[in-house]
Design a protein around this motif. Structure first.
Motif, mmCIF file in Angstrom:
data_model
loop_
_atom_site.group_PDB
_atom_site.id
_atom_site.type_symbol
_atom_site.label_atom_id
_atom_site.label_comp_id
_atom_site.label_asym_id
_atom_site.label_seq_id
_atom_site.Cartn_x
_atom_site.Cartn_y
_atom_site.Cartn_z
ATOM 1 N N SER A 400 0.827 -1.212 0.000
ATOM 2 C CA SER A 400 0.000 0.000 0.000
ATOM 3 C C SER A 400 0.859 1.259 0.000
ATOM 4 O O SER A 400 0.562 2.229 -0.713
ATOM 5 C CB SER A 400 -0.938 0.000 1.213
ATOM 6 O OG SER A 400 -1.840 -1.081 1.151
ATOM 7 N N VAL A 492 -7.775 11.746 -4.501
ATOM 8 C CA VAL A 492 -8.488 10.878 -3.548
ATOM 9 C C VAL A 492 -9.012 9.626 -4.253
ATOM 10 O O VAL A 492 -8.842 8.506 -3.758
ATOM 11 C CB VAL A 492 -9.643 11.653 -2.870
ATOM 12 C CG1 VAL A 492 -10.521 10.708 -2.059
ATOM 13 C CG2 VAL A 492 -9.087 12.751 -1.971
ATOM 14 N N ILE A 493 -9.667 9.812 -5.398
ATOM 15 C CA ILE A 493 -10.193 8.666 -6.147
ATOM 16 C C ILE A 493 -9.063 7.709 -6.516
ATOM 17 O O ILE A 493 -9.170 6.482 -6.339
ATOM 18 C CB ILE A 493 -10.929 9.140 -7.414
ATOM 19 C CG1 ILE A 493 -12.208 9.896 -7.043
ATOM 20 C CG2 ILE A 493 -11.268 7.961 -8.326
ATOM 21 C CD1 ILE A 493 -12.868 10.602 -8.214
ATOM 22 N N SER A 494 -7.969 8.259 -7.026
ATOM 23 C CA SER A 494 -6.836 7.428 -7.452
ATOM 24 C C SER A 494 -6.243 6.659 -6.280
ATOM 25 O O SER A 494 -5.976 5.447 -6.381
ATOM 26 C CB SER A 494 -5.761 8.303 -8.103
ATOM 27 O OG SER A 494 -6.265 9.006 -9.222
ATOM 28 N N SER A 495 -6.039 7.344 -5.167
ATOM 29 C CA SER A 495 -5.427 6.706 -3.990
ATOM 30 C C SER A 495 -6.300 5.559 -3.478
ATOM 31 O O SER A 495 -5.800 4.463 -3.183
ATOM 32 C CB SER A 495 -5.203 7.739 -2.886
ATOM 33 O OG SER A 495 -4.345 8.769 -3.319
ATOM 34 N N ILE A 496 -7.600 5.817 -3.375
ATOM 35 C CA ILE A 496 -8.514 4.786 -2.854
ATOM 36 C C ILE A 496 -8.543 3.567 -3.784
ATOM 37 O O ILE A 496 -8.446 2.420 -3.329
ATOM 38 C CB ILE A 496 -9.927 5.367 -2.669
ATOM 39 C CG1 ILE A 496 -9.926 6.405 -1.526
ATOM 40 C CG2 ILE A 496 -10.930 4.253 -2.378
ATOM 41 C CD1 ILE A 496 -11.237 7.148 -1.375
ATOM 42 N N LEU A 497 -8.654 3.802 -5.099
ATOM 43 C CA LEU A 497 -8.713 2.687 -6.046
ATOM 44 C C LEU A 497 -7.404 1.885 -6.055
ATOM 45 O O LEU A 497 -7.423 0.651 -6.160
ATOM 46 C CB LEU A 497 -9.020 3.201 -7.454
ATOM 47 C CG LEU A 497 -10.434 3.743 -7.680
ATOM 48 C CD1 LEU A 497 -10.597 4.250 -9.106
ATOM 49 C CD2 LEU A 497 -11.491 2.686 -7.378
ATOM 50 N N ILE A 499 -5.247 1.553 -3.505
ATOM 51 C CA ILE A 499 -5.144 0.800 -2.245
ATOM 52 C C ILE A 499 -6.101 -0.387 -2.249
ATOM 53 O O ILE A 499 -5.745 -1.484 -1.787
ATOM 54 C CB ILE A 499 -5.416 1.741 -1.045
ATOM 55 C CG1 ILE A 499 -4.275 2.740 -0.894
ATOM 56 C CG2 ILE A 499 -5.568 0.922 0.244
ATOM 57 C CD1 ILE A 499 -4.513 3.817 0.150
ATOM 58 N N ILE A 500 -7.310 -0.206 -2.782
ATOM 59 C CA ILE A 500 -8.272 -1.306 -2.871
ATOM 60 C C ILE A 500 -7.669 -2.456 -3.693
ATOM 61 O O ILE A 500 -7.771 -3.625 -3.325
ATOM 62 C CB ILE A 500 -9.598 -0.837 -3.476
ATOM 63 C CG1 ILE A 500 -10.347 0.052 -2.481
ATOM 64 C CG2 ILE A 500 -10.469 -2.031 -3.863
ATOM 65 C CD1 ILE A 500 -11.596 0.683 -3.044
#
Length: 507
Positions: A400, A492-497, A499-500
């Motif tokens: 991560s 934010v969108i990029s980071s979350i996707l 990490i998922i």
């Protein structure tokens, strides 16, 4: 005693790029020069060529064994079929070289050389401007705008929404970037006639197209070439890229809706309110909103021909192997056809063409100046040094942390190497194998490259931002104020996707 205060003005696009040029020269004195060995395919001799600084070029047979020898996990067919045309950095071959400091003389040469290198783009923009000038002379724009304004009365945002969706799709499918310049001269008067401002114009076109390109699904100039350079099919990771596209597109449309509602309720809310009259006069000088202009069959035919130029351009880029010379030729052919249909005197048509082209001189010079920055960095041989340092920085991190580190690295590299295909072939052979060391799929690194680079390209003066702002006469600081919420959303969108995806693979 009278006191006078001068209003502070933000530097123009030319001044900003000149300052960045000076900073680039300074970096060539501060950052050690270095280079990776580069592998390229000779289509004539059907051989690989390896260039290593300070050594004669070496030739190798074009086989899978050669690629394995250099630890390049790319299919041989990608080279032989011409999918990968630029030299590929060979992993673990970085070396320090003699320092290549640049100076003021080098800067002047780079400014000239940069302009020469983008001559094809400049010709395309000049022909586009000439086409607009000719169509303005026919009165077709005026008649078409008046008709559109009547039909969308009370539902003006539907036009903004439609343009945003088209730009998002164009960005994700074929990476509309420089080509987006073609849409401003026709769409800006449309948005002004609907009561909007310069920010809405750049938001609906550049912002939406860039968001689409950031979350590319099948874009051959970024995600496809990056996947090839990483040694994986471009379809890997396409599901998460599609999710990102949907989320990013929703953010852009909601943000544009919010801004347009604020602007409609109070025109003084406009971020470019102080410059509104000059902007309106520039783009609407040939259009009288109070005039009654018949929307004749001839004028409708002229606008149909003009509109056909854009899907033809997109088709040519995606399937016909077109680039700016071919796009310019197609626009020129349509312009000549419009001239014959118009029935106007030859002198009037030529004046319209030359006048329209002349108004885009400043825009084309900005493109050349931005290219000069890249030339200085390339000649200073510091890009490879930065890449080598950053690759060691994230090597061996937890999954991560590693992938967010990659995202941040590509945000930074987007400033140094604003070309999506250029950054792909430079970085992917180095960065993609690092994913193997932390046990995550390489497609996640490809996504980090694409998403990170375009977070920066919303802002990078070395990219297309200043070209766009110069065309619309928007100060850079006003653009920063407008775009930062979208930059934050994309991060934010990029980071979350990312990490998922890492968590899904047990890291």
């Amino acid at each position: 005693m009278e006191t006078s205060t001068k209003k502070m003005t933000f530097p123009s696009a030319f001044s900003i790029l000149f300052i960045i040029l000076l900073m680039a020269i300074g970096l060539t004195w501060l950052i050690p020069s270095g280079a990776y060995s580069k592998l390229s395919y000779d289509n004539i001799e059907k051989q690989f060529i390896v260039k290593t600084y300070g050594n004669p070029d070496q030739r190798y047979p074009a086989t899978e064994q050669t690629l394995n020898q250099f630890n390049i996990k790319i299919q041989l067919s990608h080279f032989t079929n011409g999918i990968i045309k630029k030299p590929i950095a060979i992993p673990d071959t970085y070396q320090r070289v003699t320092q290549h400091e640049k100076n003021a003389i080098d800067m002047l040469h780079a400014m000239v050389d940069g302009t020469i290198e983008v001559a094809d783009i400049m010709v395309f923009i000049f022909i586009l401007g000439g086409m607009i000038g000719v169509i303005n002379k026919t009165g077709a724009f005026n008649a078409g705008l008046m008709s559109l304004a009547k039909k969308t009365k009370g539902n003006e945002f539907s036009v903004v929404f439609a343009v945003c969706v088209l730009m998002l799709l164009g960005g994700t499918a074929c990476g509309i970037e420089e080509e987006a310049v073609a849409f401003y001269p026709i769409l800006v008067p449309v948005f002004l006639a609907l009561g909007y401002d310069a920010i809405v114009c750049v938001g609906a076109i550049f912002l939406a197209a860039s968001m689409g390109t950031a979350f590319s699904t099948i874009n051959p100039f970024s995600v496809v070439i990056a996947s090839n350079a990483a040694g994986i099919p471009f379809t890997e990771g396409i599901g998460f890229r599609t999710i990102g596209l949907i989320l990013g597109g929703i953010c852009v449309i909601i943000y544009m809706r919010w801004y347009c509602k604020k602007l409609t309720a109070n025109p003084a809310f406009s971020y470019t309110y102080e410059d509104r009259q000059a902007f309106y006069d520039h783009y609407m000088k040939d259009i009288d909103p109070n005039a009654t202009v018949d929307f004749t069959f001839k004028r409708k035919l002229i606008l149909i021909l003009f509109c056909c130029a854009f899907p033809l351009m997109v088709w040519g880029v995606m399937f016909g192997g077109w680039w700016f010379p071919q796009m310019a030729a197609s626009f020129l052919a349509i312009t000549i056809l419009i001239m014959f249909i118009s029935g106007l005197p030859e002198k009037e048509l030529i004046h319209g063409f030359t006048h329209g082209a002349s108004e885009l001189v400043g825009v084309t010079l900005i493109i050349g100046l931005a290219r000069a920055v890249n030339i200085i960095l390339e000649q200073g041989m510091i890009s490879d040094t930065i890449l080598d340092y950053l690759s060691h920085l994230v090597s061996g991190m937890h999954g991560s942390v590693f992938i967010i580190g990659q995202l941040l690295i590509f945000i930074f590299l987007g400033l140094i190497v604003p070309s999506s295909s250029g950054l792909a072939v430079l970085s992917m052979p180095i960065m993609a194998p690092l994913a193997d060391t932390v046990g995550i799929p390489r497609d996640i690194v490809v996504s980090a490259y694409n998403w990170g680079q375009y977070i920066m390209l919303f802002l990078a003066p070395t990219g297309l931002v200043l070209v766009t702002l110069q065309m619309l006469n928007i100060p850079f600081n006003k653009w920063i104020k407008f775009v930062m919420p979208i930059v934050g959303c994309q991060f934010v969108i990029s980071s979350i996707l990312l990490i998922i995806q890492v968590i899904m693979y047990g890291h």
